[in-house]
Motif scaffolding. Structure first.
Motif, mmCIF file in Angstrom:
data_model
loop_
_atom_site.group_PDB
_atom_site.id
_atom_site.type_symbol
_atom_site.label_atom_id
_atom_site.label_comp_id
_atom_site.label_asym_id
_atom_site.label_seq_id
_atom_site.Cartn_x
_atom_site.Cartn_y
_atom_site.Cartn_z
ATOM 1 N N LEU A 1 0.828 -1.206 0.000
ATOM 2 C CA LEU A 1 0.000 0.000 0.000
ATOM 3 C C LEU A 1 0.863 1.257 0.000
ATOM 4 C CD1 LEU A 1 -2.847 -0.984 2.505
ATOM 5 C CD2 LEU A 1 -3.017 -0.720 0.032
ATOM 6 N N CYS A 2 1.956 1.241 0.767
ATOM 7 C CA CYS A 2 2.881 2.380 0.783
ATOM 8 C C CYS A 2 3.493 2.597 -0.600
ATOM 9 C CB CYS A 2 3.983 2.157 1.810
ATOM 10 S SG CYS A 2 3.445 2.355 3.524
ATOM 11 N N ALA A 3 3.878 1.495 -1.259
ATOM 12 C CA ALA A 3 4.475 1.608 -2.595
ATOM 13 C C ALA A 3 3.485 2.211 -3.579
ATOM 14 C CB ALA A 3 4.934 0.232 -3.076
ATOM 15 N N LEU A 4 2.211 1.757 -3.508
ATOM 16 C CA LEU A 4 1.196 2.306 -4.405
ATOM 17 C C LEU A 4 0.928 3.777 -4.106
ATOM 18 C CD1 LEU A 4 -1.359 -0.652 -4.458
ATOM 19 C CD2 LEU A 4 0.147 0.081 -6.319
ATOM 20 N N THR A 5 0.904 4.127 -2.823
ATOM 21 C CA THR A 5 0.666 5.527 -2.437
ATOM 22 C C THR A 5 1.794 6.430 -2.898
ATOM 23 O OG1 THR A 5 -0.575 4.803 -0.492
ATOM 24 C CG2 THR A 5 0.216 7.084 -0.511
ATOM 25 N N LEU A 6 3.027 6.000 -2.667
ATOM 26 C CA LEU A 6 4.178 6.821 -3.041
ATOM 27 C C LEU A 6 4.323 6.936 -4.549
ATOM 28 C CD1 LEU A 6 6.794 5.618 -0.401
ATOM 29 C CD2 LEU A 6 5.587 7.806 -0.458
ATOM 30 N N SER A 7 3.843 5.940 -5.284
ATOM 31 C CA SER A 7 3.924 6.034 -6.742
ATOM 32 C C SER A 7 3.099 7.207 -7.256
ATOM 33 C CB SER A 7 3.438 4.737 -7.388
ATOM 34 O OG SER A 7 2.044 4.546 -7.147
ATOM 35 N N GLY A 8 2.105 7.658 -6.470
ATOM 36 C CA GLY A 8 1.329 8.829 -6.848
ATOM 37 C C GLY A 8 2.111 10.119 -6.738
ATOM 38 N N CYS A 9 3.301 10.084 -6.104
ATOM 39 C CA CYS A 9 4.132 11.285 -5.979
ATOM 40 C C CYS A 9 4.867 11.603 -7.273
ATOM 41 C CB CYS A 9 5.150 11.099 -4.848
ATOM 42 S SG CYS A 9 4.380 10.951 -3.216
ATOM 43 N N ILE A 10 4.835 10.709 -8.246
ATOM 44 C CA ILE A 10 5.471 10.970 -9.538
ATOM 45 C C ILE A 10 4.539 11.883 -10.320
ATOM 46 C CG2 ILE A 10 6.462 9.941 -11.607
ATOM 47 C CD1 ILE A 10 6.705 7.322 -10.078
ATOM 48 N N ARG A 11 4.791 13.196 -10.265
ATOM 49 C CA ARG A 11 3.862 14.162 -10.825
ATOM 50 C C ARG A 11 3.914 14.194 -12.350
ATOM 51 N NH1 ARG A 11 4.374 19.611 -8.754
ATOM 52 N NH2 ARG A 11 5.212 18.790 -6.823
ATOM 53 N N GLN A 12 2.780 14.534 -12.928
ATOM 54 C CA GLN A 12 2.721 14.756 -14.367
ATOM 55 C C GLN A 12 3.541 15.989 -14.710
ATOM 56 O OE1 GLN A 12 1.192 13.093 -16.846
ATOM 57 N NE2 GLN A 12 0.150 11.511 -15.636
ATOM 58 N N GLY A 13 4.179 15.987 -15.861
ATOM 59 C CA GLY A 13 5.009 17.124 -16.248
ATOM 60 C C GLY A 13 4.195 18.248 -16.847
ATOM 61 N N VAL A 14 4.725 19.476 -16.767
ATOM 62 C CA VAL A 14 4.083 20.639 -17.385
ATOM 63 C C VAL A 14 4.901 21.123 -18.584
ATOM 64 C CG1 VAL A 14 2.987 21.324 -15.229
ATOM 65 C CG2 VAL A 14 5.231 22.257 -15.827
ATOM 66 N N SER A 15 5.804 20.273 -19.056
ATOM 67 C CA SER A 15 6.551 20.550 -20.285
ATOM 68 C C SER A 15 6.775 19.219 -20.990
ATOM 69 C CB SER A 15 7.900 21.226 -19.979
ATOM 70 O OG SER A 15 8.796 20.305 -19.382
ATOM 71 N N THR A 16 7.152 19.281 -22.249
ATOM 72 C CA THR A 16 7.391 18.037 -22.982
ATOM 73 C C THR A 16 8.532 17.248 -22.353
ATOM 74 O OG1 THR A 16 8.823 19.263 -24.518
ATOM 75 C CG2 THR A 16 6.517 18.961 -25.159
ATOM 76 N N GLN A 17 9.573 17.954 -21.905
ATOM 77 C CA GLN A 17 10.701 17.267 -21.270
ATOM 78 C C GLN A 17 10.288 16.657 -19.934
ATOM 79 O OE1 GLN A 17 10.704 20.337 -22.494
ATOM 80 N NE2 GLN A 17 12.262 20.397 -24.088
ATOM 81 N N ALA A 18 9.476 17.384 -19.160
ATOM 82 C CA ALA A 18 9.018 16.863 -17.872
ATOM 83 C C ALA A 18 8.141 15.627 -18.062
ATOM 84 C CB ALA A 18 8.254 17.944 -17.116
ATOM 85 N N GLN A 19 7.339 15.626 -19.123
ATOM 86 C CA GLN A 19 6.495 14.461 -19.375
ATOM 87 C C GLN A 19 7.339 13.255 -19.775
ATOM 88 O OE1 GLN A 19 3.202 14.478 -18.708
ATOM 89 N NE2 GLN A 19 3.337 12.269 -19.018
ATOM 90 N N PHE B 1 18.791 25.544 -10.004
ATOM 91 C CA PHE B 1 17.547 25.963 -10.648
ATOM 92 C C PHE B 1 16.568 24.797 -10.561
ATOM 93 C CE2 PHE B 1 14.755 26.377 -14.308
ATOM 94 C CZ PHE B 1 14.516 27.728 -14.423
ATOM 95 N N PHE B 2 15.532 24.936 -9.715
ATOM 96 C CA PHE B 2 14.634 23.818 -9.464
ATOM 97 C C PHE B 2 13.179 24.265 -9.586
ATOM 98 C CE2 PHE B 2 12.636 20.926 -6.052
ATOM 99 C CZ PHE B 2 12.281 19.981 -6.998
ATOM 100 N N VAL B 3 12.511 23.768 -10.625
ATOM 101 C CA VAL B 3 11.068 23.949 -10.793
ATOM 102 C C VAL B 3 10.449 22.567 -10.644
ATOM 103 C CG1 VAL B 3 9.230 24.857 -12.262
ATOM 104 C CG2 VAL B 3 11.535 25.823 -12.424
ATOM 105 N N PRO B 4 9.858 22.240 -9.495
ATOM 106 C CA PRO B 4 9.347 20.882 -9.277
ATOM 107 C C PRO B 4 8.451 20.380 -10.400
ATOM 108 C CG PRO B 4 9.267 22.119 -7.225
ATOM 109 C CD PRO B 4 9.675 23.090 -8.294
ATOM 110 N N SER B 5 7.648 21.265 -10.982
ATOM 111 C CA SER B 5 6.720 20.831 -12.037
ATOM 112 C C SER B 5 7.429 20.479 -13.334
ATOM 113 C CB SER B 5 5.677 21.925 -12.295
ATOM 114 O OG SER B 5 4.872 22.122 -11.155
ATOM 115 N N LEU B 6 8.706 20.841 -13.457
ATOM 116 C CA LEU B 6 9.480 20.460 -14.644
ATOM 117 C C LEU B 6 10.191 19.125 -14.452
ATOM 118 C CD1 LEU B 6 11.077 23.842 -15.811
ATOM 119 C CD2 LEU B 6 9.012 22.708 -16.645
#
Length: 338
Positions: A13-31, A170-175
């Protein structure tokens, strides 16, 4: 046994929950980076399950039985088992390697003709964004106002990243990635934003006393909104005004900021500048013809903590530009000579 099964279920359950922390990217490179993470998770899941099942089997199969007090048998192992032990990880890494290399090539690729070029300077403790083609420089004010980097959506943004003093990040989490700003070693990369919005960012490398305040935001806009934003910022820079003042003035440097961003002084007079540095780091004062700094009228060099005075012989009427040469546009202003 019940506790062991409960621990296994909790781990899954922890592994499944933490896998949700992999955010979708807001740029083509982030995706691309997000997709790589998901591939790794999918490929690693069978390995994780297999190892856990085998461990549980060993725990149950070779547990000590009631009344069995004999010492456990000690085997030296075999070359075959050792070979399998090394072969399995090699196969797993070989399977993951192509995915990583492919994503790295996508993320590191740079467009020869990006839509927007921005020179990003990091220093203790602020960011400056120099829009090369637009002739605009955006900067925050240390401990007062974070910097804003505006960019158009669905267009390639090229970043030339450098540091003026110590190492920053230089750190933009959403990237979904970070880039180092190392003194003397510029870092170049592209990103193409794909989602409108404002995304918070920060320096992710401990760089001194006010590291936690070294933040900025990335504002992703449509092309018309971006053009309007650029025009608004340019107009604001040109419309700076302040009343006439005497031929001598004092500039106080504190918290990596001047006490004013506009000076009014008389024309054709000997102008005196007294710099009072209240910070624990060096500053400097430069006076130029404009923000492009083609003509230099004053360069004080490094000024440690304390007070020093400098003089410029009469300037003709006009608008001039002054800045701390060490810290750049974040510590700058307009000199109006009348």
């Amino acid at each position: 046994m019940r506790r062991r099964v409960g621990a296994l279920v909790a781990s899954l359950l922890c592994a499944l929950t933490l896998s949700g922390c992999i955010r979708q990217g807001v740029s083509t490179q982030a995706q691309d980076i997000h997709d790589l993470y998901m591939r790794i998770v999918l490929l690693a899941a069978p390995v994780f399950v297999g190892v856990e099942v085998f461990l549980l089997y060993c725990v149950v199969r070779y547990r000590r039985r009631k009344g069995d007090n004999a010492p456990a048998p000690q085997d030296a192992g075999s070359g075959k088992i050792l070979g399998v032990f090394f072969a399995i990880p090699v196969v797993i890494i070989a399977m993951l390697f192509p995915f990583g290399e492919q994503t790295l090539s996508f993320v590191q690729k740079q467009d020869k003709n990006p839509s927007v070029k921005i020179n990003v300077d990091g220093f203790q403790w602020e960011w400056t964004f120099d829009y090369v083609n637009e002739g605009l420089i955006e900067s925050g004010k240390t401990l007062v106002r974070p910097a804003v980097m505006g960019v158009p959506i669905d267009e390639t943004i090229h970043i030339h990243l450098q540091s003026r003093d110590v190492m920053h990040e230089f750190f933009v989490p959403s990237l979904n990635f970070m880039r180092n700003a190392i003194p003397g070693h510029p870092n170049d990369f592209d990103f193409t934003p794909t989602k409108l919005g404002t995304y918070q960012a920060q320096c992710a490398e401990f760089c001194g006393l006010w590291h936690s305040k070294m933040t900025f935001s990335v504002l992703v806009m449509t092309r018309p909104d971006y053009v309007a934003w650029i025009g608004k910022e340019q107009a604001a820079a040109l419309n700076v005004s302040c009343p006439p003042g005497p031929a001598s003035t004092t500039l106080v440097a504190q918290n990596t900021s001047w006490n004013t961003d506009c000076l009014g002084m008389p024309a054709n007079a000997s102008l005196s500048f007294t710099v009072n540095n209240k910070d624990s780091i060096d500053h400097s004062l430069g006076v130029f013809d404009s923000i492009k700094r083609k003509v230099k009228y004053l360069d004080t060099g490094h000024i440690p903590s304390g007070t020093r005075s400098f003089t410029i012989q009469g300037l003709r009427p006009g608008r001039y530009y002054f800045e701390c040469i060490i810290h750049g546009p974040a510590m700058a202003g307009t000199l109006i000579v009348r």
